[in-house]
Design an enzyme around this catalytic site. Structure first.
Site, PDB file in Angstrom:
ATOM      1  N   HIS A  59       0.861  -1.190   0.000  1.00 47.10           N
ATOM      2  CA  HIS A  59       0.000   0.000   0.000  1.00 47.10           C
ATOM      3  C   HIS A  59       0.895   1.237   0.000  1.00 47.10           C
ATOM      4  O   HIS A  59       2.035   1.198   0.482  1.00 47.10           O
ATOM      5  CB  HIS A  59      -0.881   0.027   1.248  1.00 47.10           C
ATOM      6  N   GLU A  61       0.891   3.859   1.827  1.00 46.26           N
ATOM      7  CA  GLU A  61       1.350   4.267   3.162  1.00 46.26           C
ATOM      8  C   GLU A  61       2.511   3.403   3.645  1.00 46.26           C
ATOM      9  O   GLU A  61       3.476   3.912   4.218  1.00 46.26           O
ATOM     10  CB  GLU A  61       0.217   4.164   4.194  1.00 46.26           C
TER      11      GLU A  61
END
Length: 170
Positions: A59, A61
């Protein structure tokens, strides 16, 4: 005031995260982008690469946190702000807590998997030893449109493929 006096705003940094999300969409990835800022400087940027890397943790993040850890040489990202186009999921919220990021700014809410206000709020749960301040809805419409358009195009491609398969005489 000179150009060097300009202080970037949350919207400016979110625009950079949106630019990362657009890179993801060009690769066929879900368009989510993130930037990590320390002392008014972007120290890392990333976008979703889950399909390209075929790893669960790819992801935006998670990738931006890894890049920032490497850049500053520490797992602690204190005094940083994370900008991300979509509300973090439970995995990413956990990584944010573990990395000690004190402030998170996100664009669009995620009613299906968001854990920074939608389903729960892991970042502000005082049962954890760390909490983060949260600013939600920054450039929300632009962030949401990226996702909406991406999934609309995906559904159209799938429908066209099914139609073509149904018309195939073999």
């Amino acid at each position: 005031m000179t150009d060097t006096d300009y202080v970037m705003t949350d919207e400016d940094y979110m625009e950079l995260a949106i630019a990362e999300a657009i890179k993801a969409s060009h690769l066929g990835e879900v368009p989510i982008g993130a930037v990590l800022v320390y002392q008014d400087e972007v120290i890392a940027s990333a976008f979703n690469l889950r399909e390209a890397l075929q790893t669960t943790a790819s992801h935006a993040e998670m990738l931006v946190i890894d890049k920032a850890n490497e850049k500053i040489g520490s797992w602690r990202l204190e005094d940083c702000t994370l900008y991300v186009t979509l509300e973090p999921c439970p995995m990413c919220a956990g990584a944010i807590l573990q990395s000690r990021i004190p402030r998170v700014v996100f664009g669009a809410s995620d009613p299906k998997a968001g854990c920074v206000g939608s389903l729960t709020n892991l970042l502000q749960d005082d049962r954890f030893n760390h909490q983060a301040t949260v600013e939600a809805g920054v450039l929300e419409e632009a962030c949401g449109l990226l996702l909406k358009n991406f999934f609309k195009q995906l559904r159209e491609k799938k429908k066209n493929k099914q139609n073509n398969d149904n018309n195939d005489p073999l």
